[in-house]
Design a protein around this motif. Structure first.
Motif, mmCIF file in Angstrom:
data_model
loop_
_atom_site.group_PDB
_atom_site.id
_atom_site.type_symbol
_atom_site.label_atom_id
_atom_site.label_comp_id
_atom_site.label_asym_id
_atom_site.label_seq_id
_atom_site.Cartn_x
_atom_site.Cartn_y
_atom_site.Cartn_z
ATOM 1 N N THR A 1 0.824 -1.203 0.000
ATOM 2 C CA THR A 1 0.000 0.000 0.000
ATOM 3 C C THR A 1 0.861 1.257 0.000
ATOM 4 N N PHE A 2 1.946 1.250 0.793
ATOM 5 C CA PHE A 2 2.817 2.415 0.835
ATOM 6 C C PHE A 2 3.474 2.630 -0.524
ATOM 7 N N THR A 3 3.983 1.545 -1.118
ATOM 8 C CA THR A 3 4.620 1.646 -2.428
ATOM 9 C C THR A 3 3.626 2.120 -3.486
ATOM 10 N N ALA A 4 2.423 1.541 -3.450
ATOM 11 C CA ALA A 4 1.400 1.940 -4.423
ATOM 12 C C ALA A 4 1.004 3.395 -4.223
ATOM 13 N N ALA A 5 0.889 3.818 -2.945
ATOM 14 C CA ALA A 5 0.515 5.206 -2.663
ATOM 15 C C ALA A 5 1.552 6.170 -3.217
ATOM 16 N N ILE A 6 2.837 5.898 -2.970
ATOM 17 C CA ILE A 6 3.897 6.782 -3.465
ATOM 18 C C ILE A 6 3.921 6.799 -4.988
ATOM 19 N N SER A 7 3.719 5.622 -5.606
ATOM 20 C CA SER A 7 3.713 5.547 -7.074
ATOM 21 C C SER A 7 2.583 6.390 -7.654
ATOM 22 N N GLN A 8 1.404 6.289 -7.047
ATOM 23 C CA GLN A 8 0.261 7.062 -7.544
ATOM 24 C C GLN A 8 0.450 8.554 -7.288
ATOM 25 N N ILE A 9 1.055 8.886 -6.157
ATOM 26 C CA ILE A 9 1.333 10.297 -5.869
ATOM 27 C C ILE A 9 2.305 10.868 -6.899
ATOM 28 N N ILE A 10 3.356 10.101 -7.253
ATOM 29 C CA ILE A 10 4.324 10.552 -8.254
ATOM 30 C C ILE A 10 3.628 10.807 -9.590
ATOM 31 N N LEU A 11 2.757 9.874 -9.986
ATOM 32 C CA LEU A 11 2.038 10.011 -11.257
ATOM 33 C C LEU A 11 1.203 11.281 -11.294
ATOM 34 N N LEU A 12 0.422 11.508 -10.234
ATOM 35 C CA LEU A 12 -0.426 12.702 -10.219
ATOM 36 C C LEU A 12 0.384 13.967 -9.974
ATOM 37 N N ASP A 13 1.499 13.879 -9.225
ATOM 38 C CA ASP A 13 2.390 15.028 -9.079
ATOM 39 C C ASP A 13 2.854 15.518 -10.448
ATOM 40 N N LEU A 14 3.187 14.565 -11.325
ATOM 41 C CA LEU A 14 3.663 14.932 -12.660
ATOM 42 C C LEU A 14 2.576 15.663 -13.437
ATOM 43 N N VAL A 15 1.360 15.126 -13.404
ATOM 44 C CA VAL A 15 0.256 15.756 -14.137
ATOM 45 C C VAL A 15 -0.021 17.156 -13.605
ATOM 46 N N PHE A 16 -0.155 17.279 -12.285
ATOM 47 C CA PHE A 16 -0.459 18.583 -11.694
ATOM 48 C C PHE A 16 0.709 19.555 -11.864
ATOM 49 N N SER A 17 1.936 19.040 -11.837
ATOM 50 C CA SER A 17 3.102 19.919 -11.992
ATOM 51 C C SER A 17 3.167 20.504 -13.392
ATOM 52 N N ILE A 18 2.916 19.676 -14.402
ATOM 53 C CA ILE A 18 2.930 20.171 -15.782
ATOM 54 C C ILE A 18 1.849 21.231 -15.972
ATOM 55 N N ASP A 19 0.662 20.977 -15.457
ATOM 56 C CA ASP A 19 -0.421 21.956 -15.564
ATOM 57 C C ASP A 19 -0.062 23.243 -14.831
ATOM 58 N N SER A 20 0.560 23.090 -13.654
ATOM 59 C CA SER A 20 0.946 24.254 -12.847
ATOM 60 C C SER A 20 1.992 25.111 -13.556
ATOM 61 N N ILE A 21 3.017 24.467 -14.108
ATOM 62 C CA ILE A 21 4.105 25.219 -14.736
ATOM 63 C C ILE A 21 3.655 25.860 -16.045
ATOM 64 N N ILE A 22 2.836 25.152 -16.819
ATOM 65 C CA ILE A 22 2.328 25.752 -18.052
ATOM 66 C C ILE A 22 1.471 26.976 -17.725
ATOM 67 N N THR A 23 0.693 26.901 -16.647
ATOM 68 C CA THR A 23 -0.085 28.068 -16.197
ATOM 69 C C THR A 23 0.847 29.212 -15.825
ATOM 70 N N ALA A 24 1.935 28.894 -15.111
ATOM 71 C CA ALA A 24 2.891 29.926 -14.698
ATOM 72 C C ALA A 24 3.551 30.569 -15.908
ATOM 73 N N VAL A 25 3.945 29.753 -16.873
ATOM 74 C CA VAL A 25 4.591 30.282 -18.076
ATOM 75 C C VAL A 25 3.641 31.201 -18.833
ATOM 76 N N GLY A 26 2.349 30.872 -18.811
ATOM 77 C CA GLY A 26 1.371 31.702 -19.505
ATOM 78 C C GLY A 26 1.112 33.034 -18.819
ATOM 79 N N MET A 27 1.492 33.147 -17.532
ATOM 80 C CA MET A 27 1.210 34.375 -16.785
ATOM 81 C C MET A 27 2.396 35.325 -16.725
ATOM 82 N N THR A 28 3.628 34.799 -16.791
ATOM 83 C CA THR A 28 4.810 35.649 -16.716
ATOM 84 C C THR A 28 5.989 34.963 -17.380
#
Length: 248
Positions: free
Chosen positions: A131-158
Motif C-alpha cells: 500500500t505504501f509503495t502503491a501510494a507513493i507511485s500514484q502520488i508521483i504520477l499525479l504530481d507529474l500531471v499537476f506539476s505540468i499543468d501548474s508550470i504551463i499556467t505559470a509560463v502563460g502568466m509571466t
C-alpha cells in the motif's frame, strides 16, 4: 534569474505578478493536496506523515525541474497529431491520462467506502508495504500531471523565471503546512472523505475536458468546490451541536 530578482526590487508590476501567481499556484495545489491527503490516510498511522512529505517534496522537485526546462515545457503545447478535427499536444494527452486515472481512482475509492471488502484485515501485514509503495507511485504520477499543468499556467502568466520559482516554492510550502491538518480533518469526518473523492472526480473530469480542448474556467470549478465544502462544514457543525444537545 538575477534580472528577475532585481525586477522585484524596482518594478511594482513584478510584485503584482508574483502575488497573482502565488494565489494561482496555491489554488492549483489544492487538487494535488487533496489527492495526497486521501492516499496517505489509507496508510498506517506511522507512515502517513512520511508519505505526505515525500509526495509534497516530489511535487516541489518536479515543478523546479520543469521550470529548469521551460523550453521543453513550451513544446508540450505544440500539436502532435489531430483526431476528430482537434489537434492534440503532449500536454493534452498527459491531462487526459491523468484525468482518467483520477476518475478511476476516485470511483474505486467511493465503491470501497460504500461497500468495503469484509476481510481487509486478514492480510494487513502484507498489504502495508504494498500500500505504501502503491501510494507513493500514484502520488508521483499525479504530481507529474499537476506539476505540468501548474508550470504551463505559470509560463502563460509571466516570463520572469525568478517570479515563477518564488511562486512555486511558496505554494508548495503552503501545501506542506496544510497537509497534515487537512488529512486529519478528512480522517475525522467520514462524510468529508466522500466529498473529497467527489472533488477528485470533478477535477479528473475537468482535466479530461481540458485535454480535449474544452476550456473549463477554473474559477467555476473551485467556486463549486468551496460552496460544497461550506455546506458540508455547516452539516458537521449542526451534527456536533445535536450530539452535544443529546448528551446533555
Amino acid at each position: 534569474m538575477m534580472e528577475g530578482l532585481m525586477a522585484l526590487t524596482s518594478e511594482p508590476a513584478a510584485w503584482i505578478a508574483l502575488a497573482t501567481l502565488v494565489v494561482m499556484e496555491v489554488v492549483l495545489g489544492i487538487d494535488n493536496l487533496i489527492f495526497i491527503s486521501i492516499l496517505s490516510n489509507k496508510l498506517p498511522e506511522g507512515q502517513r506523515i512520511k508519505a505526505r512529505r515525500i509526495g509534497i517534496g516530489l511535487a516541489l522537485v518536479l515543478r523546479l525541474m520543469l521550470l529548469a526546462s521551460i523550453a521543453w515545457i513550451v513544446q508540450l503545447t505544440q500539436p502532435v497529431f489531430s483526431a476528430f478535427d482537434h489537434p492534440f499536444s503532449w500536454r493534452d494527452m498527459i491531462l487526459i491520462a491523468g484525468g482518467l486515472f483520477l476518475v478511476w481512482k476516485a470511483t474505486k475509492e467511493i465503491h470501497h467506502t460504500i461497500d468495503p471488502r469484509p476481510n481487509d484485515d486478514m492480510f494487513a501485514t502484507k498489504a502495508v508495504g504494498m500500500t505504501f509503495t502503491a501510494a507513493i507511485s500514484q502520488i508521483i504520477l499525479l504530481d507529474l500531471v499537476f506539476s505540468i499543468d501548474s508550470i504551463i499556467t505559470a509560463v502563460g502568466m509571466t516570463d520572469n523565471v525568478a517570479i515563477m520559482v518564488i511562486a512555486v516554492v511558496t505554494a508548495v510550502s503552503v501545501m506542506l503546512f496544510a497537509a497534515t491538518p487537512l488529512a486529519d480533518f478528512i480522517g475525522r469526518n467520514p462524510s468529508i472523505v466522500m466529498l473529497a473523492l467527489s472533488f477528485l472526480m470533478l477535477i479528473g473530469t475537468t482535466l479530461i475536458a481540458e485535454g480535449f480542448g474544452a476550456h473549463v474556467p477554473k474559477g467555476y470549478v473551485y467556486a463549486a468546490m468551496a460552496f460544497s465544502a461550506l455546506v458540508e462544514t455547516l452539516n458537521i457543525v449542526a451534527r456536533r451541536r445535536q450530539a452535544k444537545a443529546s448528551a446533555a
